[in-house]
Design a protein around this motif. Structure first.
Motif, PDB file in Angstrom:
ATOM      1  N   VAL A 148     -11.627  12.120  -3.255  1.00 25.46           N
ATOM      2  CA  VAL A 148     -10.927  11.825  -4.509  1.00 25.46           C
ATOM      3  C   VAL A 148      -9.421  12.048  -4.389  1.00 25.46           C
ATOM      4  CG1 VAL A 148     -10.606  12.648  -6.871  1.00 25.46           C
ATOM      5  CG2 VAL A 148     -12.904  12.188  -6.021  1.00 25.46           C
ATOM      6  N   SER A 149      -9.014  13.115  -3.735  1.00 23.84           N
ATOM      7  CA  SER A 149      -7.601  13.494  -3.745  1.00 23.84           C
ATOM      8  C   SER A 149      -6.693  12.442  -3.129  1.00 23.84           C
ATOM      9  CB  SER A 149      -7.406  14.824  -3.014  1.00 23.84           C
ATOM     10  OG  SER A 149      -7.799  14.708  -1.657  1.00 23.84           O
ATOM     11  N   ILE A 150      -7.152  11.711  -2.100  1.00 27.88           N
ATOM     12  CA  ILE A 150      -6.281  10.761  -1.426  1.00 27.88           C
ATOM     13  C   ILE A 150      -5.990   9.542  -2.290  1.00 27.88           C
ATOM     14  CG2 ILE A 150      -8.120   9.469  -0.272  1.00 27.88           C
ATOM     15  CD1 ILE A 150      -4.614  10.342   1.122  1.00 27.88           C
ATOM     16  N   HIS A 151      -6.772   9.313  -3.335  1.00 27.12           N
ATOM     17  CA  HIS A 151      -6.603   8.106  -4.149  1.00 27.12           C
ATOM     18  C   HIS A 151      -5.768   8.347  -5.411  1.00 27.12           C
ATOM     19  CE1 HIS A 151      -9.281   6.065  -1.434  1.00 27.12           C
ATOM     20  NE2 HIS A 151     -10.142   7.051  -1.576  1.00 27.12           N
ATOM     21  N   VAL A 176      -5.359   6.974  -9.654  1.00 25.43           N
ATOM     22  CA  VAL A 176      -6.518   6.118  -9.942  1.00 25.43           C
ATOM     23  C   VAL A 176      -7.790   6.952  -9.998  1.00 25.43           C
ATOM     24  CG1 VAL A 176      -7.953   4.241  -9.092  1.00 25.43           C
ATOM     25  CG2 VAL A 176      -5.469   4.054  -8.942  1.00 25.43           C
ATOM     26  N   ALA A 177      -7.999   7.783  -8.986  1.00 22.15           N
ATOM     27  CA  ALA A 177      -9.203   8.609  -8.941  1.00 22.15           C
ATOM     28  C   ALA A 177      -9.227   9.630 -10.073  1.00 22.15           C
ATOM     29  CB  ALA A 177      -9.301   9.318  -7.594  1.00 22.15           C
ATOM     30  N   ILE A 178      -8.087  10.232 -10.366  1.00 27.36           N
ATOM     31  CA  ILE A 178      -8.022  11.220 -11.444  1.00 27.36           C
ATOM     32  C   ILE A 178      -8.362  10.575 -12.781  1.00 27.36           C
ATOM     33  CG2 ILE A 178      -6.514  12.794 -12.707  1.00 27.36           C
ATOM     34  CD1 ILE A 178      -7.333  13.721  -9.891  1.00 27.36           C
ATOM     35  N   ALA A 179      -7.839   9.362 -13.008  1.00 21.60           N
ATOM     36  CA  ALA A 179      -8.135   8.668 -14.265  1.00 21.60           C
ATOM     37  C   ALA A 179      -9.616   8.361 -14.387  1.00 21.60           C
ATOM     38  CB  ALA A 179      -7.315   7.381 -14.344  1.00 21.60           C
ATOM     39  N   VAL A 180     -10.249   7.959 -13.284  1.00 24.78           N
ATOM     40  CA  VAL A 180     -11.675   7.604 -13.310  1.00 24.78           C
ATOM     41  C   VAL A 180     -12.536   8.813 -13.616  1.00 24.78           C
ATOM     42  CG1 VAL A 180     -13.614   6.805 -11.897  1.00 24.78           C
ATOM     43  CG2 VAL A 180     -11.415   5.607 -11.790  1.00 24.78           C
ATOM     44  N   MET A 194       0.842  -1.184   0.000  1.00 23.82           N
ATOM     45  CA  MET A 194       0.000   0.000   0.000  1.00 23.82           C
ATOM     46  C   MET A 194       0.880   1.238   0.000  1.00 23.82           C
ATOM     47  SD  MET A 194      -2.948   1.058   2.751  1.00 23.82           S
ATOM     48  CE  MET A 194      -1.850   1.630   4.036  1.00 23.82           C
ATOM     49  N   THR A 195       0.448   2.278  -0.704  1.00 22.98           N
ATOM     50  CA  THR A 195       1.216   3.512  -0.733  1.00 22.98           C
ATOM     51  C   THR A 195       1.203   4.184   0.645  1.00 22.98           C
ATOM     52  OG1 THR A 195      -0.733   4.738  -1.432  1.00 22.98           O
ATOM     53  CG2 THR A 195       0.718   3.934  -3.170  1.00 22.98           C
ATOM     54  N   MET A 196       2.279   4.897   0.944  1.00 19.39           N
ATOM     55  CA  MET A 196       2.427   5.523   2.246  1.00 19.39           C
ATOM     56  C   MET A 196       1.404   6.636   2.478  1.00 19.39           C
ATOM     57  SD  MET A 196       4.071   5.401   5.068  1.00 19.39           S
ATOM     58  CE  MET A 196       5.648   4.570   4.838  1.00 19.39           C
ATOM     59  N   GLY A 197       0.853   7.203   1.403  1.00 17.73           N
ATOM     60  CA  GLY A 197      -0.097   8.297   1.554  1.00 17.73           C
ATOM     61  C   GLY A 197      -1.286   7.942   2.426  1.00 17.73           C
ATOM     62  N   TYR A 198      -1.803   6.699   2.290  1.00 13.48           N
ATOM     63  CA  TYR A 198      -2.934   6.281   3.111  1.00 13.48           C
ATOM     64  C   TYR A 198      -2.563   6.256   4.595  1.00 13.48           C
ATOM     65  CZ  TYR A 198      -5.329   4.728  -1.149  1.00 13.48           C
ATOM     66  OH  TYR A 198      -5.937   4.667  -2.374  1.00 13.48           O
ATOM     67  N   PHE A 215     -15.299   1.529  -1.026  1.00 18.77           N
ATOM     68  CA  PHE A 215     -16.649   1.971  -1.364  1.00 18.77           C
ATOM     69  C   PHE A 215     -16.813   3.477  -1.158  1.00 18.77           C
ATOM     70  CE2 PHE A 215     -18.925  -2.392  -0.777  1.00 18.77           C
ATOM     71  CZ  PHE A 215     -18.171  -2.891  -1.827  1.00 18.77           C
ATOM     72  N   LEU A 216     -16.208   4.006  -0.095  1.00 17.39           N
ATOM     73  CA  LEU A 216     -16.244   5.457   0.091  1.00 17.39           C
ATOM     74  C   LEU A 216     -15.518   6.164  -1.048  1.00 17.39           C
ATOM     75  CD1 LEU A 216     -15.625   5.797   3.932  1.00 17.39           C
ATOM     76  CD2 LEU A 216     -17.646   6.590   2.687  1.00 17.39           C
ATOM     77  N   ALA A 217     -14.419   5.570  -1.512  1.00 20.12           N
ATOM     78  CA  ALA A 217     -13.678   6.157  -2.627  1.00 20.12           C
ATOM     79  C   ALA A 217     -14.521   6.173  -3.888  1.00 20.12           C
ATOM     80  CB  ALA A 217     -12.391   5.366  -2.866  1.00 20.12           C
ATOM     81  N   ILE A 218     -15.191   5.063  -4.178  1.00 21.53           N
ATOM     82  CA  ILE A 218     -16.031   4.992  -5.381  1.00 21.53           C
ATOM     83  C   ILE A 218     -17.163   5.998  -5.299  1.00 21.53           C
ATOM     84  CG2 ILE A 218     -17.652   3.507  -6.624  1.00 21.53           C
ATOM     85  CD1 ILE A 218     -15.752   1.157  -5.926  1.00 21.53           C
TER      86      ILE A 218
END
Length: 327
Positions: free
Chosen positions: A68-71, A74-78, A1-5, A136-139
């Motif tokens: 959105v920003s924390i993801h 992936v989120a930007i592409a979606v 997992m990325t350190m950002g989370y 699910f919260l991310a989606i």
């Protein structure tokens, strides 16, 4: 997992006397490393610590942080894709770039599309469920951005019994939340599929996809490198055989991590070991050893198991016909 989370979790929940890093072989200074990743073991330990300190349902105590920003890419592409459907299809493809031990599958229905999501490694429910809840919260956050806030019809299913914090979950995800389902699933109205997101941006989209492809390529290269190291260890072993636990220890990783990364490289430990044993059988047969001697040299204690392996390796073998010597 990325350190950002983890950095976000530590900033929100790890203040004061609460040591959410306890037992995870991490210190606060590690969080400053912009490229470091944390292992599945470390993530599971942090989740255990959070649950012990704050109780179950920690994800929904501050659902707004999972926007959105924390993801990242992936989120930007979606949300920048040409259609909502094209964006959703990117989730199972590129989600593993950030969390490689999770997998999603999209299915088409008459009036909806579904995204089934699962964690692909053995974890306790209290460990994997928060990961699913964050997904699910991310989606939800992505769909809210892409559609400009109107997400009526978005539904979520969890494969677990109704938790004590179900109302908090519904307050964060919306009324379309059910439990005790057969699978963890997100259900999207079919009418969304061809809609153009309000955040569509071809230049931003291309940049995010390039970043994600690079991340996946890097992961595949790392997995291919590990495969080569496992093969080298197996080739250098003396008579007998090395087990998966011994090889993982030699590589300085857990057996689960080795299995996951070999899977990413398109193979598994058993196949690599079997290939090496077959090569050795070829060499020993060419040296005119008897089958019972070869069995001992290859670490088979059970003659029946060795005979089955022999017939599988050399189905057309005759006593007068020997396999070629390995070069």
């Amino acid at each position: 997992m990325t350190m950002g989370y983890l950095r976000l979790l530590h900033r929100v929940y790890g203040t004061g006397d609460h040591d959410i890093l306890a037992g995870a072989d991490l210190v606060p200074e590690d969080l400053a490393d912009p490229v470091r990743e944390i292992s599945l073991f470390q993530q599971a330990r942090v989740i255990d610590n959070l649950t012990a300190i704050y109780g179950p349902g920690i994800v929904f105590s501050k659902p707004e942080i999972w926007n959105v920003s924390i993801h990242g890419a992936v989120a930007i592409a979606v949300i920048s894709a040409a259609t909502v459907g094209e964006g959703i299809k990117l989730l199972p493809r590129y989600g593993p770039a950030r969390t490689p031990f999770q997998r999603g599958v999209i299915r088409e229905g008459r009036d909806h599309y579904t995204l089934d999501w699962e964690v692909t490694v053995p974890l306790t429910q209290t460990q994997w469920l928060p990961m699913m809840e964050v997904n699910f919260l991310a989606i939800r956050s992505m769909m809210q951005s892409a559609l400009g806030g109107d997400i009526d019809g978005l539904e979520f299913s969890f494969s677990v019994p109704i938790p004590t914090y179900a109302e908090r979950a519904r307050a964060a995800l919306g009324p379309g939340v059910e439990y005790e389902a057969g699978v963890n699933r997100v259900r999207f109205p079919r009418s969304w599929w061809s809609m153009r997101p309000v955040t569509a941006d071809p230049i931003l989209h291309r940049g995010a996809i390039n970043e994600l492809e690079l991340a996946l390529r890097r992961r595949r290269e790392n997995s291919a490198l590990l495969k080569g190291r496992v093969e080298h260890l197996l080739q250098s072993m003396p008579d007998g055989r090395l087990g998966a636990d011994a090889v993982a220890r030699s590589l300085g990783i857990s057996r689960r991590t080795m299995a996951r990364r070999l899977s990413e490289a398109g193979t598994n430990f058993r196949s690599l070991l079997d290939d090496e044993l077959k090569e050795r059988a070829v060499h020993l047969r060419s040296a005119r050893l008897r089958r019972d001697e070869i069995a001992v040299r290859l670490g088979y204690e059970d003659a029946a198991s060795f005979n089955r392996a022999w017939r599988r390796w050399f189905p057309k073998d005759r006593e007068t016909q020997r396999p070629a010597i390995r070069v």
